[in-house]
Design a protein around this motif. Structure first.
Motif, PDB file in Angstrom:
ATOM      1  N   PRO A 393       0.689  -1.374  -0.143  1.00 38.65           N
ATOM      2  CA  PRO A 393       0.022   0.060  -0.063  1.00 38.65           C
ATOM      3  C   PRO A 393       0.794   1.355   0.046  1.00 38.65           C
ATOM      4  O   PRO A 393       1.798   1.475   0.426  1.00 38.65           O
ATOM      5  N   LYS A 394       0.208   2.215  -0.642  1.00 33.78           N
ATOM      6  CA  LYS A 394       0.865   3.589  -0.636  1.00 33.78           C
ATOM      7  C   LYS A 394       1.245   3.958   0.899  1.00 33.78           C
ATOM      8  O   LYS A 394       0.273   3.802   1.743  1.00 33.78           O
ATOM      9  N   GLY A 395       2.479   4.598   1.087  1.00 29.15           N
ATOM     10  CA  GLY A 395       2.822   5.198   2.420  1.00 29.15           C
ATOM     11  C   GLY A 395       3.113   4.083   3.247  1.00 29.15           C
ATOM     12  O   GLY A 395       3.433   4.600   4.813  1.00 29.15           O
ATOM     13  N   SER A 396       3.242   2.783   3.253  1.00 32.85           N
ATOM     14  CA  SER A 396       3.867   1.871   4.039  1.00 32.85           C
ATOM     15  C   SER A 396       5.369   2.101   4.147  1.00 32.85           C
ATOM     16  O   SER A 396       6.137   2.563   3.180  1.00 32.85           O
ATOM     17  N   ARG A 397       5.889   1.325   4.998  1.00 25.52           N
ATOM     18  CA  ARG A 397       7.388   1.625   5.506  1.00 25.52           C
ATOM     19  C   ARG A 397       8.038   0.364   4.694  1.00 25.52           C
ATOM     20  O   ARG A 397       7.696  -0.793   5.365  1.00 25.52           O
ATOM     21  N   VAL A 398       8.778   0.374   3.772  1.00 25.05           N
ATOM     22  CA  VAL A 398       9.336  -1.073   3.184  1.00 25.05           C
ATOM     23  C   VAL A 398      10.879  -1.266   3.628  1.00 25.05           C
ATOM     24  O   VAL A 398      11.713  -0.223   3.181  1.00 25.05           O
ATOM     25  N   PHE A 399      11.082  -2.232   4.314  1.00 27.29           N
ATOM     26  CA  PHE A 399      12.430  -2.576   4.441  1.00 27.29           C
ATOM     27  C   PHE A 399      13.032  -3.617   3.479  1.00 27.29           C
ATOM     28  O   PHE A 399      12.277  -4.556   3.361  1.00 27.29           O
ATOM     29  N   LEU A 400      14.212  -3.423   2.955  1.00 29.14           N
ATOM     30  CA  LEU A 400      14.764  -4.443   2.257  1.00 29.14           C
ATOM     31  C   LEU A 400      15.879  -5.100   3.078  1.00 29.14           C
ATOM     32  O   LEU A 400      17.091  -4.529   3.360  1.00 29.14           O
ATOM     33  N   ASN A 401      15.880  -6.305   3.272  1.00 36.92           N
ATOM     34  CA  ASN A 401      16.781  -6.789   4.383  1.00 36.92           C
ATOM     35  C   ASN A 401      17.937  -7.443   3.672  1.00 36.92           C
ATOM     36  O   ASN A 401      18.010  -8.788   3.270  1.00 36.92           O
ATOM     37  N   VAL A 402      18.903  -6.404   3.421  1.00 38.91           N
ATOM     38  CA  VAL A 402      20.112  -6.987   2.598  1.00 38.91           C
ATOM     39  C   VAL A 402      20.965  -7.951   3.313  1.00 38.91           C
ATOM     40  O   VAL A 402      21.558  -8.786   2.909  1.00 38.91           O
ATOM     41  N   TRP A 403      20.782  -7.853   5.020  1.00 32.67           N
ATOM     42  CA  TRP A 403      21.626  -8.861   5.666  1.00 32.67           C
ATOM     43  C   TRP A 403      21.274 -10.257   5.404  1.00 32.67           C
ATOM     44  O   TRP A 403      22.224 -11.101   5.310  1.00 32.67           O
ATOM     45  N   SER A 404      19.999 -10.343   5.367  1.00 36.21           N
ATOM     46  CA  SER A 404      19.430 -11.698   5.182  1.00 36.21           C
ATOM     47  C   SER A 404      19.724 -12.358   3.735  1.00 36.21           C
ATOM     48  O   SER A 404      20.230 -13.319   3.674  1.00 36.21           O
ATOM     49  N   ILE A 405      19.767 -11.434   2.580  1.00 31.28           N
ATOM     50  CA  ILE A 405      20.087 -11.859   1.386  1.00 31.28           C
ATOM     51  C   ILE A 405      21.722 -12.123   1.373  1.00 31.28           C
ATOM     52  O   ILE A 405      21.751 -13.336   0.636  1.00 31.28           O
ATOM     53  N   HIS A 406      22.513 -11.609   1.974  1.00 35.14           N
ATOM     54  CA  HIS A 406      23.630 -11.550   2.043  1.00 35.14           C
ATOM     55  C   HIS A 406      24.134 -13.147   2.833  1.00 35.14           C
ATOM     56  O   HIS A 406      25.270 -13.610   2.679  1.00 35.14           O
ATOM     57  N   ARG A 407      23.353 -13.492   3.593  1.00 34.13           N
ATOM     58  CA  ARG A 407      23.442 -15.006   4.159  1.00 34.13           C
ATOM     59  C   ARG A 407      22.721 -15.871   3.881  1.00 34.13           C
ATOM     60  O   ARG A 407      22.325 -16.787   4.551  1.00 34.13           O
ATOM     61  N   ASP A 408      21.847 -15.954   2.900  1.00 36.31           N
ATOM     62  CA  ASP A 408      20.881 -16.724   2.311  1.00 36.31           C
ATOM     63  C   ASP A 408      21.530 -18.003   1.588  1.00 36.31           C
ATOM     64  O   ASP A 408      22.591 -17.876   0.621  1.00 36.31           O
ATOM     65  N   PRO A 409      21.394 -19.226   2.260  1.00 33.41           N
ATOM     66  CA  PRO A 409      22.236 -20.402   1.811  1.00 33.41           C
ATOM     67  C   PRO A 409      21.878 -20.728   0.368  1.00 33.41           C
ATOM     68  O   PRO A 409      22.550 -21.732  -0.186  1.00 33.41           O
ATOM     69  N   LEU A 410      20.738 -20.361  -0.173  1.00 31.70           N
ATOM     70  CA  LEU A 410      20.290 -20.660  -1.428  1.00 31.70           C
ATOM     71  C   LEU A 410      21.189 -19.784  -2.399  1.00 31.70           C
ATOM     72  O   LEU A 410      20.972 -20.127  -3.705  1.00 31.70           O
ATOM     73  N   VAL A 411      21.755 -18.985  -1.822  1.00 31.44           N
ATOM     74  CA  VAL A 411      22.487 -17.885  -2.857  1.00 31.44           C
ATOM     75  C   VAL A 411      23.955 -18.047  -2.437  1.00 31.44           C
ATOM     76  O   VAL A 411      24.691 -18.054  -3.447  1.00 31.44           O
ATOM     77  N   TRP A 412      24.411 -18.310  -1.423  1.00 29.90           N
ATOM     78  CA  TRP A 412      25.749 -18.335  -1.017  1.00 29.90           C
ATOM     79  C   TRP A 412      26.257 -19.608  -0.400  1.00 29.90           C
ATOM     80  O   TRP A 412      25.447 -20.325   0.432  1.00 29.90           O
ATOM     81  N   ASP A 413      27.516 -20.046  -0.656  1.00 32.41           N
ATOM     82  CA  ASP A 413      27.766 -21.370  -0.226  1.00 32.41           C
ATOM     83  C   ASP A 413      28.562 -21.059   1.319  1.00 32.41           C
ATOM     84  O   ASP A 413      29.464 -20.392   1.335  1.00 32.41           O
TER      85      ASP A 413
END
Length: 513
Positions: A393-413
């Motif tokens: 929705p318009k006006g919601s606060r959106v967090f992009l969890n870069v920390w999570s992506i950088h430690r995702d076992p599906l992305v990183w060995d």
């Protein structure tokens, strides 16, 4: 006064509970696509009472339960957390203009008025200021022209460490780097001209004020989640931010006043190119309607640059040094490369940086494990959009969890391990430009950090110098026991500061002179 605040808060909760449930049911019926799933929380308060200190880790755990995009009601504000490279791409690439706004917290409004580059809304003013900053201060041409300033500050670090060696003193790494970066930024902004009395206390009072303001920017604040209660300042965050600002404003006011006085006298401060402050002041004097800028805006932009160029850089260098000192094999490879590229009879120059491939990998791996801004700066959509099949929705606060992506076992060995080899010799298409959505330490899209080029140069040059010219050991009693735990905030610092004792690594004493 406390009873008065409590009474108002209780009355607000009773009235708002009815409005909240009515608004939720009405909103859900209007949307073609559902809003994302998420934990229910409590009426009115939402999930606010359940927030933990390490928010980035908690958000990652919630993503494992609710999926890569989910919602959290935090007070009266709807927050959305996104933890998937493909969905982040939708936000910062496919719908970048919609998500280009910010939602400044109360602390940011006190610190900058919301008219700086970081917090100002997306529009012509923001585009003009960002373009001016990049063109006049951080273009490749200007970075090359200002190399001597950065080189001089690195030499001061070396001399400072030599004095520590003579006295057998230990060094707090983040403080050392903060002061160095501060001097670099000051020189690039206004030539470093400042009253000596003010300069003498920059390393302590100024750093403390900057660090505390950064902490307040990331601290959950009732006034941000319930704007109607902002006047009460229940947690005192607004009051504390106002208390800290005079220390920062005093320095900026002093420099601006001196520069305006020089400009008014008709005297040229210097032969050659103008510095950034002079350009901003000249823009103010032009008073062109579509490019007007006043003193509060100038100060707000300067605060952005000072904070962005000091606190985050000191943080990532401290993390990188901690990881290297924690792994003797990595440290050996770093120093072997420096010996081969720089030589045992030379100091590090920026011209050596392109050939320091393993050190570059160490820095990239440090940014992966310890992104200085783990949730980036939250975004505020200007209209409702569909991301991953859900309505944001318009006006919601959106967090992009870069920390999570950088430690995702599906992305990183082995994502929790410090393994610079994953970046060595250009392995994979990973850089700091935000084009690979599996690796976004500086963000991506229109609101990507504009200071990437300067940050890369300074982090590489300082780390290379620290490891080429010096050996490092931990204080007695803490050997082989480097604490790698985190303190969550808008900037994620080490929980325990890195303190180490330097000694000369090279035999040629003239290199240290």
């Amino acid at each position: 006064m406390d009873d008065y605040k409590l009474a108002i808060l209780s009355a607000f909760l009773i009235i708002a509970s009815i409005i909240w449930w009515f608004w939720i049911s009405k909103t859900s019926k209007k949307e073609t696509h559902p809003i994302p799933p998420g934990p229910r929380g409590l009426p009115i308060l939402g999930y606010l009472p359940f927030l933990q200190l390490n928010l980035h880790k908690q958000f990652t755990e919630l993503a494992q339960k609710y999926g890569p995009v989910y919602k959290l009601w935090l007070g009266s504000k709807l927050s959305v957390v996104i933890s998937s490279p493909s969905l982040i791409k939708e936000v910062v690439r496919d719908h970048d203009t919609v998500f280009a706004n910010r939602d400044p917290p109360v602390a940011a409004m006190v610190a900058t008025g919301g008219v700086d580059i970081v917090w100002s809304p997306y529009g012509q003013y923001w585009r003009d200021m960002r373009k001016l900053f990049v063109r006049e201060m951080l273009s490749n041409r200007n970075l090359e022209a200002s190399y001597h300033l950065r080189k001089d500050e690195v030499r001061k670090v070396v001399k400072s460490l030599c004095m520590k060696i003579k006295t057998g003193s230990s060094v707090e790494i983040s403080e050392l780097i903060f002061v160095t970066e501060l001097n670099v930024v000051f020189n690039m902004l206004w030539g470093g001209t400042m009253d000596k009395k003010i300069m003498d206390r920059i390393g302590s009072e100024f750093r403390e004020a900057i660090s505390k303001v950064v902490d307040l920017l990331g601290k959950p604040n009732v006034s941000d989640f319930f704007p109607v209660l902002a006047k009460l300042d229940v947690q005192g965050i607004e009051k504390e931010t106002k208390r800290l600002m005079p220390c920062i404003d005093e320095i900026l006011d002093s420099v601006i006043y001196e520069r305006m006085k020089t400009m008014a006298s008709g005297k040229s401060r210097d032969e050659g190119r103008k510095d950034f402050l002079q350009i901003l002041l000249e823009l103010k004097e032009q008073n062109v309607s579509n490019r007007s800028i006043d003193l509060p805006q100038i100060k707000a932009i300067l605060k952005d640059i000072i904070v962005g160029g000091t606190d985050t850089t000191a943080t990532i260098i401290e993390w990188a040094m901690s990881e290297v000192l924690n792994d003797p094999q990595v440290k050996k490879r770093v120093q072997d490369e420096l010996t081969q590229v720089v030589g045992l009879n030379n100091a590090v120059e920026e011209s050596h940086i392109p050939r320091l491939h393993y050190l570059d990998a160490v820095i990239k791996e440090s940014f992966r494990l310890h992104p200085p801004v783990p949730l980036l700066v939250p975004r505020l959509p200007s209209q409702s959009s569909v991301i991953g099949g859900y309505t944001i929705p318009k006006g919601s606060r959106v967090f992009l969890n870069v920390w999570s992506i950088h430690r995702d076992p599906l992305v990183w060995d082995n994502p929790s391990e410090f393994k610079p080899d994953r970046f060595f010799n250009g392995s994979g298409n990973f850089d700091f430009t935000g084009n690979n959505f599996q690796y976004l330490p500086f963000g991506s899209g229109r609101r990507i950090c504009p200071g990437i080029l300067l940050a890369e140069r300074m982090v590489m040059h300082l780390l290379a110098t620290l490891f080429h010219l010096f050996e490092w050991k931990l204080p007695e009693g803490s050997e082989n026991n480097i604490d790698l735990s985190e303190n969550f905030g808008i900037v994620m610092r080490k929980k325990t500061p890195l303190i180490a004792i330097p000694s000369p690594r090279l035999h040629d004493s003239e290199i240290y002179a």
